[in-house]
Design a protein around this motif. Structure first.
Motif, PDB file in Angstrom:
ATOM      1  N   ALA A  23     -12.444   5.350   1.029  1.00  0.00           N
ATOM      2  CA  ALA A  23     -13.390   5.364  -0.081  1.00  0.00           C
ATOM      3  C   ALA A  23     -12.916   4.629  -1.328  1.00  0.00           C
ATOM      4  CB  ALA A  23     -13.734   6.803  -0.436  1.00  0.00           C
ATOM      5  N   GLY A  24     -11.632   4.414  -1.477  1.00  0.00           N
ATOM      6  CA  GLY A  24     -11.159   3.771  -2.698  1.00  0.00           C
ATOM      7  C   GLY A  24      -9.676   3.509  -2.651  1.00  0.00           C
ATOM      8  N   SER A  25      -9.074   3.372  -3.832  1.00  0.00           N
ATOM      9  CA  SER A  25      -7.647   3.052  -3.917  1.00  0.00           C
ATOM     10  C   SER A  25      -6.774   4.296  -3.781  1.00  0.00           C
ATOM     11  CB  SER A  25      -7.341   2.347  -5.236  1.00  0.00           C
ATOM     12  OG  SER A  25      -7.630   3.205  -6.317  1.00  0.00           O
ATOM     13  N   SER A  26      -7.395   5.445  -3.675  1.00  0.00           N
ATOM     14  CA  SER A  26      -6.685   6.702  -3.461  1.00  0.00           C
ATOM     15  C   SER A  26      -7.418   7.461  -2.356  1.00  0.00           C
ATOM     16  CB  SER A  26      -6.679   7.515  -4.756  1.00  0.00           C
ATOM     17  OG  SER A  26      -6.060   8.747  -4.568  1.00  0.00           O
ATOM     18  N   LEU A  74       3.854  11.665   6.450  1.00  0.00           N
ATOM     19  CA  LEU A  74       2.711  10.765   6.516  1.00  0.00           C
ATOM     20  C   LEU A  74       3.172   9.379   6.103  1.00  0.00           C
ATOM     21  CD1 LEU A  74      -0.421  10.754   6.976  1.00  0.00           C
ATOM     22  CD2 LEU A  74      -0.606  10.815   4.485  1.00  0.00           C
ATOM     23  N   TRP A  75       2.956   8.415   6.975  1.00  0.00           N
ATOM     24  CA  TRP A  75       3.253   7.016   6.680  1.00  0.00           C
ATOM     25  C   TRP A  75       1.946   6.247   6.644  1.00  0.00           C
ATOM     26  CZ3 TRP A  75       7.377   6.058  11.055  1.00  0.00           C
ATOM     27  CH2 TRP A  75       8.573   6.690  10.716  1.00  0.00           C
ATOM     28  N   VAL A  76       1.832   5.327   5.692  1.00  0.00           N
ATOM     29  CA  VAL A  76       0.696   4.425   5.615  1.00  0.00           C
ATOM     30  C   VAL A  76       1.247   3.017   5.475  1.00  0.00           C
ATOM     31  CG1 VAL A  76      -1.418   3.785   4.386  1.00  0.00           C
ATOM     32  CG2 VAL A  76      -0.714   6.195   4.490  1.00  0.00           C
ATOM     33  N   GLY A  77       0.786   2.132   6.325  1.00  0.00           N
ATOM     34  CA  GLY A  77       1.276   0.761   6.282  1.00  0.00           C
ATOM     35  C   GLY A  77       0.192  -0.246   6.571  1.00  0.00           C
ATOM     36  N   SER A  78       0.531  -1.501   6.303  1.00  0.00           N
ATOM     37  CA  SER A  78      -0.417  -2.589   6.541  1.00  0.00           C
ATOM     38  C   SER A  78       0.131  -3.630   7.506  1.00  0.00           C
ATOM     39  CB  SER A  78      -0.768  -3.270   5.213  1.00  0.00           C
ATOM     40  OG  SER A  78       0.394  -3.838   4.641  1.00  0.00           O
ATOM     41  N   THR A  79       1.355  -3.429   8.000  1.00  0.00           N
ATOM     42  CA  THR A  79       1.995  -4.458   8.816  1.00  0.00           C
ATOM     43  C   THR A  79       1.989  -4.150  10.309  1.00  0.00           C
ATOM     44  OG1 THR A  79       4.176  -3.480   8.431  1.00  0.00           O
ATOM     45  CG2 THR A  79       3.461  -5.210   6.904  1.00  0.00           C
ATOM     46  N   GLY A  80       1.380  -3.056  10.706  1.00  0.00           N
ATOM     47  CA  GLY A  80       1.281  -2.723  12.128  1.00  0.00           C
ATOM     48  C   GLY A  80       1.443  -1.241  12.365  1.00  0.00           C
ATOM     49  N   VAL A  81       1.206  -0.834  13.594  1.00  0.00           N
ATOM     50  CA  VAL A  81       1.301   0.571  13.977  1.00  0.00           C
ATOM     51  C   VAL A  81       2.707   1.094  13.659  1.00  0.00           C
ATOM     52  CG1 VAL A  81       1.191   2.188  15.907  1.00  0.00           C
ATOM     53  CG2 VAL A  81      -0.439   0.296  15.766  1.00  0.00           C
ATOM     54  N   TYR A 132       3.234   3.649   1.930  1.00  0.00           N
ATOM     55  CA  TYR A 132       3.438   5.048   1.540  1.00  0.00           C
ATOM     56  C   TYR A 132       4.222   5.762   2.628  1.00  0.00           C
ATOM     57  CZ  TYR A 132       2.203   9.782  -0.049  1.00  0.00           C
ATOM     58  OH  TYR A 132       2.233  11.068  -0.500  1.00  0.00           O
ATOM     59  N   GLY A 133       5.044   6.686   2.211  1.00  0.00           N
ATOM     60  CA  GLY A 133       5.753   7.555   3.137  1.00  0.00           C
ATOM     61  C   GLY A 133       6.231   8.794   2.409  1.00  0.00           C
ATOM     62  N   LYS A 134       5.867   9.956   2.906  1.00  0.00           N
ATOM     63  CA  LYS A 134       6.274  11.197   2.254  1.00  0.00           C
ATOM     64  C   LYS A 134       6.342  12.322   3.274  1.00  0.00           C
ATOM     65  CE  LYS A 134       5.414  14.230  -1.617  1.00  0.00           C
ATOM     66  NZ  LYS A 134       4.676  14.443  -2.858  1.00  0.00           N
ATOM     67  N   THR A 135       7.348  13.176   3.113  1.00  0.00           N
ATOM     68  CA  THR A 135       7.499  14.378   3.937  1.00  0.00           C
ATOM     69  C   THR A 135       7.088  15.583   3.103  1.00  0.00           C
ATOM     70  OG1 THR A 135       9.273  13.367   5.192  1.00  0.00           O
ATOM     71  CG2 THR A 135       9.131  15.762   5.280  1.00  0.00           C
ATOM     72  N   THR A 136       6.380  16.518   3.734  1.00  0.00           N
ATOM     73  CA  THR A 136       5.859  17.684   3.032  1.00  0.00           C
ATOM     74  C   THR A 136       5.713  18.857   3.995  1.00  0.00           C
ATOM     75  OG1 THR A 136       4.016  18.493   1.657  1.00  0.00           O
ATOM     76  CG2 THR A 136       3.455  17.009   3.464  1.00  0.00           C
ATOM     77  N   PRO A 161      -1.871   7.388  -3.213  1.00  0.00           N
ATOM     78  CA  PRO A 161      -2.388   6.526  -4.281  1.00  0.00           C
ATOM     79  C   PRO A 161      -2.106   5.044  -3.992  1.00  0.00           C
ATOM     80  CG  PRO A 161      -0.240   7.348  -4.904  1.00  0.00           C
ATOM     81  CD  PRO A 161      -0.544   7.916  -3.527  1.00  0.00           C
ATOM     82  N   TYR A 162      -2.681   4.191  -4.797  1.00  0.00           N
ATOM     83  CA  TYR A 162      -2.365   2.756  -4.811  1.00  0.00           C
ATOM     84  C   TYR A 162      -2.615   2.048  -3.487  1.00  0.00           C
ATOM     85  CZ  TYR A 162      -0.022   4.672  -8.870  1.00  0.00           C
ATOM     86  OH  TYR A 162       0.270   5.367 -10.020  1.00  0.00           O
ATOM     87  N   LEU A 163      -3.656   2.439  -2.784  1.00  0.00           N
ATOM     88  CA  LEU A 163      -4.012   1.750  -1.544  1.00  0.00           C
ATOM     89  C   LEU A 163      -4.682   0.418  -1.868  1.00  0.00           C
ATOM     90  CD1 LEU A 163      -5.415   4.767   0.473  1.00  0.00           C
ATOM     91  CD2 LEU A 163      -3.311   3.506   0.933  1.00  0.00           C
ATOM     92  N   PRO A 164      -4.520  -0.576  -1.016  1.00  0.00           N
ATOM     93  CA  PRO A 164      -5.188  -1.854  -1.265  1.00  0.00           C
ATOM     94  C   PRO A 164      -6.701  -1.693  -1.181  1.00  0.00           C
ATOM     95  CG  PRO A 164      -4.164  -1.838   0.902  1.00  0.00           C
ATOM     96  CD  PRO A 164      -3.750  -0.569   0.228  1.00  0.00           C
ATOM     97  N   MET A 165      -7.394  -2.563  -1.876  1.00  0.00           N
ATOM     98  CA  MET A 165      -8.865  -2.561  -1.889  1.00  0.00           C
ATOM     99  C   MET A 165      -9.343  -3.923  -1.400  1.00  0.00           C
ATOM    100  SD  MET A 165     -10.243   0.291  -3.443  1.00  0.00           S
ATOM    101  CE  MET A 165     -11.695  -0.313  -4.256  1.00  0.00           C
TER     102      MET A 165
END
Length: 178
Positions: A12-15, A31-38, A44-48, A56-60
């Motif tokens: 939905a947006g940049s977040s 949770l990992w989020v990337g743009s260069t492949g599976v 982004y990467g964070k453990t919780t 935050p700060y996702l590409p648009m």
């Protein structure tokens, strides 16, 4: 497993908030989020221990985003991969306004730059929505002047396309020739 957003969705947006179910025996999540492949995590990467994270700060720019949700079962990691499409908003004409009647046989078209856009294409046609029988040009500028427009009062169709590094989005307009 992710419960939100749904696999394959356009974000939905940049977040974006990601939510998942807590399986029995899970001790934490990454949770990992990337743009260069599976499996990439360049964005982004964070453990919780929570079952939700807001990224935050996702590409648009309409590109493919890869999400890996890892679950820790006391040192034994398992994961699920997901693919999403980054949100993107195509350029919109600022001038002339939708539905305007042109006043001459030449018309300047202007739009605001869009973050993440790598170029724009302006098509102008008289044969229907998306036609380009009268004009078509690709540029990195945000203004193009179209010469030699008809002056017969016919409907003219304009498509402003936005290139997000190979992912194209567009907005259509109609105008009236002088």
């Amino acid at each position: 497993m992710l419960t939100s957003p749904k696999q394959g969705a356009t974000l939905a947006g940049s977040s974006q908030t990601f939510t998942w179910m807590a399986p029995a025996g899970a001790t934490s999540y990454t949770l990992w989020v990337g743009s260069t492949g599976v499996g990439s995590k360049d964005l982004y990467g964070k453990t919780t221990t929570a079952v939700t994270l807001t990224v935050p700060y996702l590409p648009m720019n309409g590109e493919t985003l890869y999400v890996r949700l890892r679950t820790d079962f006391n040192g034994v990691w398992m994961y699920n991969d997901y693919i999403f499409t980054a949100a993107a908003t195509p350029a919109n004409l600022t001038s002339p306004k939708q539905g305007a009647t042109f006043t001459s046989s030449s018309q300047a078209f202007t739009w605001a730059p869009v973050a993440g856009a790598t170029g724009y294409t302006l098509w102008l046609g008289s044969t229907g929505v998306g036609s380009k029988d009268l004009y078509g040009k690709t540029t990195t500028a945000t203004t193009l002047t179209v010469p030699y427009l008809p002056v017969n009062g016919e409907t003219l169709y304009v498509r402003l396309r936005t290139d997000f590094n190979g992912v194209w989005m567009y907005t259509d307009y109609t105008f009236t020739a002088k």
